[in-house]
Design a protein around this motif. Structure first.
Motif, PDB file in Angstrom:
ATOM      1  N   GLN A 212     -45.663  10.060  -4.958  1.00  0.00           N
ATOM      2  CA  GLN A 212     -45.181   9.763  -6.301  1.00  0.00           C
ATOM      3  C   GLN A 212     -46.038  10.480  -7.353  1.00  0.00           C
ATOM      4  O   GLN A 212     -45.525  11.008  -8.346  1.00  0.00           O
ATOM      5  N   LYS A 213     -47.345  10.507  -7.100  1.00  0.00           N
ATOM      6  CA  LYS A 213     -48.258  11.194  -8.017  1.00  0.00           C
ATOM      7  C   LYS A 213     -48.023  12.695  -7.974  1.00  0.00           C
ATOM      8  O   LYS A 213     -47.985  13.370  -9.031  1.00  0.00           O
ATOM      9  N   GLN A 214     -47.860  13.218  -6.741  1.00  0.00           N
ATOM     10  CA  GLN A 214     -47.636  14.663  -6.598  1.00  0.00           C
ATOM     11  C   GLN A 214     -46.277  15.062  -7.160  1.00  0.00           C
ATOM     12  O   GLN A 214     -46.113  16.186  -7.641  1.00  0.00           O
ATOM     13  N   LEU A 215     -45.305  14.107  -7.104  1.00  0.00           N
ATOM     14  CA  LEU A 215     -43.983  14.413  -7.649  1.00  0.00           C
ATOM     15  C   LEU A 215     -44.068  14.617  -9.170  1.00  0.00           C
ATOM     16  O   LEU A 215     -43.414  15.512  -9.733  1.00  0.00           O
ATOM     17  N   LYS A 216     -44.865  13.787  -9.811  1.00  0.00           N
ATOM     18  CA  LYS A 216     -45.036  13.924 -11.252  1.00  0.00           C
ATOM     19  C   LYS A 216     -45.712  15.252 -11.617  1.00  0.00           C
ATOM     20  O   LYS A 216     -45.436  15.849 -12.659  1.00  0.00           O
ATOM     21  N   ASP A 217     -46.592  15.702 -10.723  1.00  0.00           N
ATOM     22  CA  ASP A 217     -47.297  16.962 -10.969  1.00  0.00           C
ATOM     23  C   ASP A 217     -46.503  18.156 -10.463  1.00  0.00           C
ATOM     24  O   ASP A 217     -46.953  19.306 -10.590  1.00  0.00           O
ATOM     25  N   GLY A 218     -45.355  17.912  -9.856  1.00  0.00           N
ATOM     26  CA  GLY A 218     -44.520  18.993  -9.343  1.00  0.00           C
ATOM     27  C   GLY A 218     -45.037  19.620  -8.078  1.00  0.00           C
ATOM     28  O   GLY A 218     -44.682  20.764  -7.773  1.00  0.00           O
ATOM     29  N   LEU A 219     -45.873  18.877  -7.322  1.00  0.00           N
ATOM     30  CA  LEU A 219     -46.456  19.435  -6.103  1.00  0.00           C
ATOM     31  C   LEU A 219     -45.603  19.166  -4.864  1.00  0.00           C
ATOM     32  O   LEU A 219     -45.835  19.776  -3.818  1.00  0.00           O
ATOM     33  N   VAL A 220     -44.660  18.230  -4.962  1.00  0.00           N
ATOM     34  CA  VAL A 220     -43.773  17.945  -3.818  1.00  0.00           C
ATOM     35  C   VAL A 220     -42.344  17.902  -4.292  1.00  0.00           C
ATOM     36  O   VAL A 220     -42.070  17.679  -5.475  1.00  0.00           O
ATOM     37  N   GLU A 221     -41.444  18.114  -3.373  1.00  0.00           N
ATOM     38  CA  GLU A 221     -40.024  18.043  -3.689  1.00  0.00           C
ATOM     39  C   GLU A 221     -39.583  16.578  -3.801  1.00  0.00           C
ATOM     40  O   GLU A 221     -40.133  15.700  -3.114  1.00  0.00           O
ATOM     41  N   PRO A 222     -38.585  16.275  -4.608  1.00  0.00           N
ATOM     42  CA  PRO A 222     -38.084  14.888  -4.727  1.00  0.00           C
ATOM     43  C   PRO A 222     -37.636  14.317  -3.375  1.00  0.00           C
ATOM     44  O   PRO A 222     -37.822  13.132  -3.110  1.00  0.00           O
ATOM     45  N   ALA A 223     -37.077  15.171  -2.535  1.00  0.00           N
ATOM     46  CA  ALA A 223     -36.608  14.692  -1.231  1.00  0.00           C
ATOM     47  C   ALA A 223     -37.768  14.171  -0.390  1.00  0.00           C
ATOM     48  O   ALA A 223     -37.645  13.161   0.330  1.00  0.00           O
ATOM     49  N   GLU A 224     -38.887  14.843  -0.477  1.00  0.00           N
ATOM     50  CA  GLU A 224     -40.057  14.415   0.301  1.00  0.00           C
ATOM     51  C   GLU A 224     -40.603  13.089  -0.231  1.00  0.00           C
ATOM     52  O   GLU A 224     -41.028  12.229   0.545  1.00  0.00           O
ATOM     53  N   ALA A 225     -40.568  12.893  -1.539  1.00  0.00           N
ATOM     54  CA  ALA A 225     -41.031  11.642  -2.142  1.00  0.00           C
ATOM     55  C   ALA A 225     -40.101  10.497  -1.745  1.00  0.00           C
ATOM     56  O   ALA A 225     -40.554   9.378  -1.453  1.00  0.00           O
ATOM     57  N   ILE A 226     -38.790  10.800  -1.730  1.00  0.00           N
ATOM     58  CA  ILE A 226     -37.815   9.776  -1.325  1.00  0.00           C
ATOM     59  C   ILE A 226     -38.004   9.408   0.143  1.00  0.00           C
ATOM     60  O   ILE A 226     -37.909   8.244   0.542  1.00  0.00           O
ATOM     61  N   ALA A 227     -38.316  10.410   0.971  1.00  0.00           N
ATOM     62  CA  ALA A 227     -38.528  10.169   2.407  1.00  0.00           C
ATOM     63  C   ALA A 227     -39.732   9.263   2.628  1.00  0.00           C
ATOM     64  O   ALA A 227     -39.714   8.378   3.498  1.00  0.00           O
ATOM     65  N   SER A 228     -40.803   9.445   1.826  1.00  0.00           N
ATOM     66  CA  SER A 228     -41.989   8.599   1.979  1.00  0.00           C
ATOM     67  C   SER A 228     -41.691   7.167   1.541  1.00  0.00           C
ATOM     68  O   SER A 228     -42.201   6.207   2.136  1.00  0.00           O
ATOM     69  N   GLU A 229     -40.837   7.031   0.522  1.00  0.00           N
ATOM     70  CA  GLU A 229     -40.441   5.681   0.095  1.00  0.00           C
ATOM     71  C   GLU A 229     -39.588   5.005   1.167  1.00  0.00           C
ATOM     72  O   GLU A 229     -39.762   3.812   1.466  1.00  0.00           O
ATOM     73  N   ALA A 230     -38.678   5.784   1.771  1.00  0.00           N
ATOM     74  CA  ALA A 230     -37.843   5.242   2.849  1.00  0.00           C
ATOM     75  C   ALA A 230     -38.698   4.837   4.038  1.00  0.00           C
ATOM     76  O   ALA A 230     -38.450   3.807   4.686  1.00  0.00           O
ATOM     77  N   ASN A 231     -39.727   5.649   4.319  1.00  0.00           N
ATOM     78  CA  ASN A 231     -40.630   5.317   5.427  1.00  0.00           C
ATOM     79  C   ASN A 231     -41.361   4.013   5.148  1.00  0.00           C
ATOM     80  O   ASN A 231     -41.547   3.185   6.055  1.00  0.00           O
ATOM     81  N   TYR A 232     -41.750   3.814   3.897  1.00  0.00           N
ATOM     82  CA  TYR A 232     -42.442   2.584   3.505  1.00  0.00           C
ATOM     83  C   TYR A 232     -41.541   1.371   3.743  1.00  0.00           C
ATOM     84  O   TYR A 232     -41.957   0.362   4.330  1.00  0.00           O
ATOM     85  N   LYS A 233     -40.285   1.449   3.302  1.00  0.00           N
ATOM     86  CA  LYS A 233     -39.336   0.344   3.484  1.00  0.00           C
ATOM     87  C   LYS A 233     -39.026   0.125   4.968  1.00  0.00           C
ATOM     88  O   LYS A 233     -38.885  -1.019   5.426  1.00  0.00           O
ATOM     89  N   THR A 234     -38.956   1.229   5.711  1.00  0.00           N
ATOM     90  CA  THR A 234     -38.676   1.116   7.145  1.00  0.00           C
ATOM     91  C   THR A 234     -39.793   0.378   7.869  1.00  0.00           C
ATOM     92  O   THR A 234     -39.553  -0.457   8.742  1.00  0.00           O
ATOM     93  N   ARG A 235     -41.035   0.716   7.494  1.00  0.00           N
ATOM     94  CA  ARG A 235     -42.180   0.054   8.115  1.00  0.00           C
ATOM     95  C   ARG A 235     -42.200  -1.444   7.779  1.00  0.00           C
ATOM     96  O   ARG A 235     -42.554  -2.282   8.621  1.00  0.00           O
ATOM     97  N   GLU A 236     -41.826  -1.803   6.556  1.00  0.00           N
ATOM     98  CA  GLU A 236     -41.766  -3.222   6.171  1.00  0.00           C
ATOM     99  C   GLU A 236     -40.708  -3.956   7.001  1.00  0.00           C
ATOM    100  O   GLU A 236     -40.942  -5.076   7.479  1.00  0.00           O
ATOM    101  N   ASN A 237     -39.547  -3.322   7.159  1.00  0.00           N
ATOM    102  CA  ASN A 237     -38.487  -3.936   7.966  1.00  0.00           C
ATOM    103  C   ASN A 237     -38.912  -4.056   9.430  1.00  0.00           C
ATOM    104  O   ASN A 237     -38.613  -5.063  10.100  1.00  0.00           O
ATOM    105  N   ALA A 238     -39.595  -3.038   9.933  1.00  0.00           N
ATOM    106  CA  ALA A 238     -40.065  -3.075  11.320  1.00  0.00           C
ATOM    107  C   ALA A 238     -41.066  -4.214  11.524  1.00  0.00           C
ATOM    108  O   ALA A 238     -41.075  -4.865  12.580  1.00  0.00           O
ATOM    109  N   LEU A 239     -41.890  -4.458  10.504  1.00  0.00           N
ATOM    110  CA  LEU A 239     -42.856  -5.557  10.588  1.00  0.00           C
ATOM    111  C   LEU A 239     -42.134  -6.902  10.627  1.00  0.00           C
ATOM    112  O   LEU A 239     -42.508  -7.801  11.418  1.00  0.00           O
ATOM    113  N   ILE A 240     -41.119  -7.044   9.800  1.00  0.00           N
ATOM    114  CA  ILE A 240     -40.346  -8.300   9.795  1.00  0.00           C
ATOM    115  C   ILE A 240     -39.694  -8.530  11.153  1.00  0.00           C
ATOM    116  O   ILE A 240     -39.716  -9.653  11.695  1.00  0.00           O
TER     117      ILE A 240
END
Length: 277
Positions: free
Chosen positions: A221-249
């Protein structure tokens, strides 16, 4: 038969286990019960419903030995009869009243040789008021011994002893079968125990992954603001975060499921948690 006895034993056992070892008084029930694999196995031998039913099978089968050997029991017989005849007669010379009593006792026994022995003692008392009777009261006794030997299939008691031997072999086979069933039940309990332990380890792994997932998400998210990563990569990391939470549940739900399976096999009441060590 044995099936109905086994069902009745199961009902009695089920009622008896409505309050398991842990259910004594409400205030004394521990919230968490720490169990090693050995303790779980020992508890299964005492509490597991299938194991208890299997033990009843053996106990019931052992009673067949006494039933089979009961053919050699000594049997006592007794008989008593009373006859009072006061019917009207055409002549009073033969008397107007006759009282006849029979008292008979006897013993019978079957020997291992197939020989049946009967001893009978018969007693008769007769009283009448006949005018010309030489004795108004008479007593007759007879002692008899009867010996019978089967000359057919049961000659010398071969069939009787064979039936007893078959019964003993059936009992021995039941005991071996019982041990096999108990081993299978213990194996099922031990498998459920390790499945529970494994599922708890999966939760620990998922918790560690959930703890790391936000770091990557925040970095992107920080790198996205600085233009260091593509939006798709930032979205993928957010999806991974939600996936890990669901896997924990899901993993935590899996722990509850595995624990309930183990508690069912150990016949532990609701409200008590298991902590494997």
């Amino acid at each position: 038969g044995q099936k109905s006895i086994r069902i009745m034993a199961g009902i009695i056992l089920l009622c008896a286990h409505r309050s398991p070892v842990f259910a004594q008084e409400q205030e004394t029930v521990p919230k968490t019960y720490t169990l090693s694999i050995k303790e779980a196995t020992d508890l299964a031998l005492k509490n597991n419903f299938d194991i208890q039913l299997t033990k009843y099978d053996t106990w019931i089968a052992r009673t067949d030995k006494q039933v089979a050997e009961s053919i050699y029991d000594t049997i006592f017989k007794a008989q008593a009869e009373y006859h009072n005849d006061q019917s009207k007669r055409t002549s009073t010379i033969a008397g107007t009243k006759t009282v006849d009593n029979d008292y008979n006792v006897g013993l019978s026994k079957k020997l291992p040789s197939g020989t049946a022995v009967d001893v009978d003692l018969e007693n008769n008392r007769n009283a009448n008021n006949a005018t010309f009777s030489s004795a108004s009261v008479t007593h007759d006794s007879a002692l008899g011994v009867t010996v019978a030997q089967d000359l057919g299939k049961n000659i010398f008691g071969l069939q009787d002893r064979g039936d007893i031997k078959i019964t003993l072999l059936d009992i021995e086979n039941t005991e071996y079968t019982t041990l096999e069933k108990i081993e299978e039940s213990i194996l099922e309990v031990q498998k459920a125990y390790w499945d529970f332990v494994l599922q708890m380890e999966k939760v620990n792994i998922e918790e560690a992954m959930v703890a790391e997932a936000p770091k990557l998400y925040e970095l992107h998210q920080k790198q996205l603001k600085d233009g260091l990563v593509e939006p798709a990569e930032a979205i993928a990391s957010e999806a991974n975060y939600k996936t890990r939470e669901n896997a924990l549940i899901l993993a935590e739900n899996g722990v509850k499921t595995k624990e309930n399976v183990l508690k069912l096999l150990l016949n532990i009441e609701e409200g008590v948690s298991i902590n494997p060590v």
